[in-house]
Design a protein around this motif. Sequence first.
Motif, PDB file in Angstrom:
ATOM      1  N   ALA A 159     -50.593  42.074   4.894  1.00  0.00           N
ATOM      2  CA  ALA A 159     -50.325  40.741   4.338  1.00  0.00           C
ATOM      3  C   ALA A 159     -49.641  39.860   5.377  1.00  0.00           C
ATOM      4  O   ALA A 159     -49.985  38.684   5.530  1.00  0.00           O
ATOM      5  N   ARG A 160     -48.677  40.419   6.092  1.00  0.00           N
ATOM      6  CA  ARG A 160     -48.004  39.667   7.160  1.00  0.00           C
ATOM      7  C   ARG A 160     -49.001  39.249   8.232  1.00  0.00           C
ATOM      8  O   ARG A 160     -48.996  38.121   8.698  1.00  0.00           O
ATOM      9  N   HIS A 161     -49.823  40.187   8.644  1.00  0.00           N
ATOM     10  CA  HIS A 161     -50.808  39.919   9.687  1.00  0.00           C
ATOM     11  C   HIS A 161     -51.735  38.794   9.258  1.00  0.00           C
ATOM     12  O   HIS A 161     -51.981  37.850  10.008  1.00  0.00           O
ATOM     13  N   LEU A 190     -40.410  35.181  17.856  1.00  0.00           N
ATOM     14  CA  LEU A 190     -41.535  35.873  17.213  1.00  0.00           C
ATOM     15  C   LEU A 190     -41.057  36.675  16.003  1.00  0.00           C
ATOM     16  O   LEU A 190     -41.740  36.726  14.979  1.00  0.00           O
ATOM     17  N   GLN A 191     -39.879  37.283  16.111  1.00  0.00           N
ATOM     18  CA  GLN A 191     -39.333  38.031  14.973  1.00  0.00           C
ATOM     19  C   GLN A 191     -39.095  37.096  13.789  1.00  0.00           C
ATOM     20  O   GLN A 191     -39.327  37.465  12.636  1.00  0.00           O
ATOM     21  N   THR A 192     -38.677  35.880  14.069  1.00  0.00           N
ATOM     22  CA  THR A 192     -38.465  34.891  13.008  1.00  0.00           C
ATOM     23  C   THR A 192     -39.775  34.589  12.288  1.00  0.00           C
ATOM     24  O   THR A 192     -39.815  34.520  11.051  1.00  0.00           O
ATOM     25  N   GLY A 217     -43.142  37.749   5.720  1.00  0.00           N
ATOM     26  CA  GLY A 217     -42.921  38.939   4.904  1.00  0.00           C
ATOM     27  C   GLY A 217     -43.118  38.722   3.430  1.00  0.00           C
ATOM     28  O   GLY A 217     -43.555  37.662   2.999  1.00  0.00           O
ATOM     29  N   PRO A 218     -42.769  39.722   2.630  1.00  0.00           N
ATOM     30  CA  PRO A 218     -43.023  39.695   1.190  1.00  0.00           C
ATOM     31  C   PRO A 218     -42.400  38.500   0.479  1.00  0.00           C
ATOM     32  O   PRO A 218     -42.919  38.028  -0.502  1.00  0.00           O
ATOM     33  N   ALA A 219     -41.296  37.987   0.984  1.00  0.00           N
ATOM     34  CA  ALA A 219     -40.630  36.875   0.310  1.00  0.00           C
ATOM     35  C   ALA A 219     -41.191  35.520   0.726  1.00  0.00           C
ATOM     36  O   ALA A 219     -40.726  34.492   0.273  1.00  0.00           O
ATOM     37  N   CYS A 220     -42.216  35.503   1.591  1.00  0.00           N
ATOM     38  CA  CYS A 220     -42.710  34.227   2.118  1.00  0.00           C
ATOM     39  C   CYS A 220     -43.239  33.322   1.012  1.00  0.00           C
ATOM     40  O   CYS A 220     -43.156  32.118   1.121  1.00  0.00           O
ATOM     41  N   GLY A 243     -49.190  26.512   2.690  1.00  0.00           N
ATOM     42  CA  GLY A 243     -49.390  27.918   2.991  1.00  0.00           C
ATOM     43  C   GLY A 243     -48.982  28.285   4.393  1.00  0.00           C
ATOM     44  O   GLY A 243     -49.033  29.420   4.794  1.00  0.00           O
ATOM     45  N   GLN A 244     -48.536  27.300   5.169  1.00  0.00           N
ATOM     46  CA  GLN A 244     -48.117  27.549   6.555  1.00  0.00           C
ATOM     47  C   GLN A 244     -46.748  28.203   6.524  1.00  0.00           C
ATOM     48  O   GLN A 244     -45.878  27.848   5.728  1.00  0.00           O
ATOM     49  N   ILE A 245     -46.539  29.153   7.399  1.00  0.00           N
ATOM     50  CA  ILE A 245     -45.264  29.839   7.480  1.00  0.00           C
ATOM     51  C   ILE A 245     -44.326  28.971   8.297  1.00  0.00           C
ATOM     52  O   ILE A 245     -44.678  28.455   9.350  1.00  0.00           O
TER      53      ILE A 245
END
Length: 139
Positions: free
Chosen positions: A16-18, A113-115, A121-124, A133-135
């Motif tokens: 899902a993250r990917h 990148l970690q940010t 992640g799941p809480a996005c 839908g953009q992170i």
Amino acid sequence: MVTRIESAAGHDQDRARHAALLRSAREQTEAEQAWCYLQAAHIVGQQAFKPHLETHARMLALACRTRDWGEAAGQGLRLLLVPLGHLTGRLPLGNPGRATVSAVTPLPVPVALQTLIDAAGPACEQSGQTESGQIGPTP
């Protein structure tokens, strides 16, 4: 630092993250931002063959679109190395996948990148995703 998650739930979270990171990369209008999302996607997806290959294919496409021929050549080589890395189990954790770094060197995950990875992640759905839908950071 991102490490390999062995549980089925962890595997699903990585997928899902990917997918979220690839989606965000595609939505970027600036190439450098797209590269950041693709590098984050590489870090998350490199332990699974298909996401790893897909990330390098997207990196190759971006390199060609921006006419960065050195990067394109590096991505072409990495596309050839992905099967070998998975067969031998030699996948360098934390490596962002760009042609500007060694394809075989594990690296610490840069904070930027970690940010992006954490936001995907799941809480996005609740806090890190914009209406499009953009992170990204929540206003």
